[in-house]
Design a protein around this motif. Sequence first.
Motif, PDB file in Angstrom:
ATOM      1  N   PRO A   9       0.821  -1.213   0.000  1.00  0.00           N
ATOM      2  CA  PRO A   9       0.000   0.000   0.000  1.00  0.00           C
ATOM      3  C   PRO A   9       0.853   1.260   0.000  1.00  0.00           C
ATOM      4  O   PRO A   9       1.952   1.283   0.572  1.00  0.00           O
ATOM      5  N   LYS A  10       0.333   2.301  -0.653  1.00  0.00           N
ATOM      6  CA  LYS A  10       1.045   3.566  -0.704  1.00  0.00           C
ATOM      7  C   LYS A  10       1.047   4.216   0.676  1.00  0.00           C
ATOM      8  O   LYS A  10       0.086   4.104   1.432  1.00  0.00           O
ATOM      9  N   LYS A  11       2.134   4.884   0.991  1.00  0.00           N
ATOM     10  CA  LYS A  11       2.243   5.587   2.260  1.00  0.00           C
ATOM     11  C   LYS A  11       1.330   6.812   2.222  1.00  0.00           C
ATOM     12  O   LYS A  11       1.255   7.512   1.217  1.00  0.00           O
ATOM     13  N   ARG A  12       0.642   7.049   3.320  1.00  0.00           N
ATOM     14  CA  ARG A  12      -0.226   8.221   3.409  1.00  0.00           C
ATOM     15  C   ARG A  12       0.624   9.426   3.764  1.00  0.00           C
ATOM     16  O   ARG A  12       1.424   9.396   4.700  1.00  0.00           O
ATOM     17  N   VAL A  13       0.427  10.492   3.004  1.00  0.00           N
ATOM     18  CA  VAL A  13       1.146  11.725   3.271  1.00  0.00           C
ATOM     19  C   VAL A  13       0.250  12.599   4.134  1.00  0.00           C
ATOM     20  O   VAL A  13      -0.870  12.956   3.738  1.00  0.00           O
ATOM     21  N   ALA A  14       0.737  12.925   5.314  1.00  0.00           N
ATOM     22  CA  ALA A  14      -0.045  13.741   6.239  1.00  0.00           C
ATOM     23  C   ALA A  14      -0.146  15.166   5.706  1.00  0.00           C
ATOM     24  O   ALA A  14       0.852  15.764   5.294  1.00  0.00           O
ATOM     25  N   THR A  15      -1.364  15.696   5.670  1.00  0.00           N
ATOM     26  CA  THR A  15      -1.563  17.070   5.224  1.00  0.00           C
ATOM     27  C   THR A  15      -2.319  17.840   6.288  1.00  0.00           C
ATOM     28  O   THR A  15      -3.001  17.258   7.119  1.00  0.00           O
ATOM     29  N   LYS A  16      -2.192  19.158   6.239  1.00  0.00           N
ATOM     30  CA  LYS A  16      -2.901  20.007   7.180  1.00  0.00           C
ATOM     31  C   LYS A  16      -4.085  20.634   6.458  1.00  0.00           C
ATOM     32  O   LYS A  16      -3.995  20.943   5.265  1.00  0.00           O
ATOM     33  N   PRO A  17      -5.188  20.852   7.180  1.00  0.00           N
ATOM     34  CA  PRO A  17      -6.322  21.519   6.530  1.00  0.00           C
ATOM     35  C   PRO A  17      -5.966  22.965   6.181  1.00  0.00           C
ATOM     36  O   PRO A  17      -5.246  23.645   6.923  1.00  0.00           O
ATOM     37  N   SER A  18      -6.494  23.429   5.054  1.00  0.00           N
ATOM     38  CA  SER A  18      -6.199  24.798   4.626  1.00  0.00           C
ATOM     39  C   SER A  18      -6.940  25.799   5.508  1.00  0.00           C
ATOM     40  O   SER A  18      -7.849  25.450   6.256  1.00  0.00           O
ATOM     41  N   ARG A  19      -6.553  27.047   5.380  1.00  0.00           N
ATOM     42  CA  ARG A  19      -7.165  28.106   6.179  1.00  0.00           C
ATOM     43  C   ARG A  19      -8.659  28.225   5.862  1.00  0.00           C
ATOM     44  O   ARG A  19      -9.490  28.404   6.759  1.00  0.00           O
ATOM     45  N   THR A  20      -9.012  28.107   4.584  1.00  0.00           N
ATOM     46  CA  THR A  20     -10.431  28.209   4.207  1.00  0.00           C
ATOM     47  C   THR A  20     -11.242  27.040   4.756  1.00  0.00           C
ATOM     48  O   THR A  20     -12.389  27.211   5.165  1.00  0.00           O
ATOM     49  N   GLN A  21     -10.653  25.862   4.784  1.00  0.00           N
ATOM     50  CA  GLN A  21     -11.349  24.699   5.348  1.00  0.00           C
ATOM     51  C   GLN A  21     -11.608  24.895   6.842  1.00  0.00           C
ATOM     52  O   GLN A  21     -12.685  24.586   7.349  1.00  0.00           O
ATOM     53  N   LYS A  22     -10.608  25.422   7.554  1.00  0.00           N
ATOM     54  CA  LYS A  22     -10.765  25.683   8.985  1.00  0.00           C
ATOM     55  C   LYS A  22     -11.880  26.710   9.211  1.00  0.00           C
ATOM     56  O   LYS A  22     -12.731  26.539  10.081  1.00  0.00           O
TER      57      LYS A  22
END
Length: 130
Positions: free
Chosen positions: A96-109
């Motif tokens: 399985p592909k490794k999951r790349v951790a991302t942060k929510p964008s400012r607009t999403q927050k």
Amino acid sequence: MKDFTKELSFKTSRSSGAGGQNVNKVETSVTVLWKIEDSEFFSDEQKDIIFHKLKNRINAEGFLFLTVSETRTQLMNKTKAIEKILEIVDKALIIPKKRVATKPSRTQKQKRLDTKKKVSEKKENRKFRF
């Protein structure tokens, strides 16, 4: 998908289930056995992956085994067993592909906070006041 069917060995036994008197006479259940260590089709690394992922299907002697008794004929059970063992080994080798951790964008927050605020206001307006 690698075709290692030449390395497979088969055992037959009497099958349970539907078939009437045929069940008592004919050995229709097929068990397919594959000695993973002796395989020439896979590298040592791939063999280790197979051992690790399929350890619950491998016996003490190092045989990967699978029993099929779905149909009333030995030949059909044999072909199904081959298909299934090829599929199981193929799935085990998929990394399985490794999951790349991302942060929510400012607009999403901001959108999340706005939605929370709207729901809160809606519930606040439901309160009974004198």
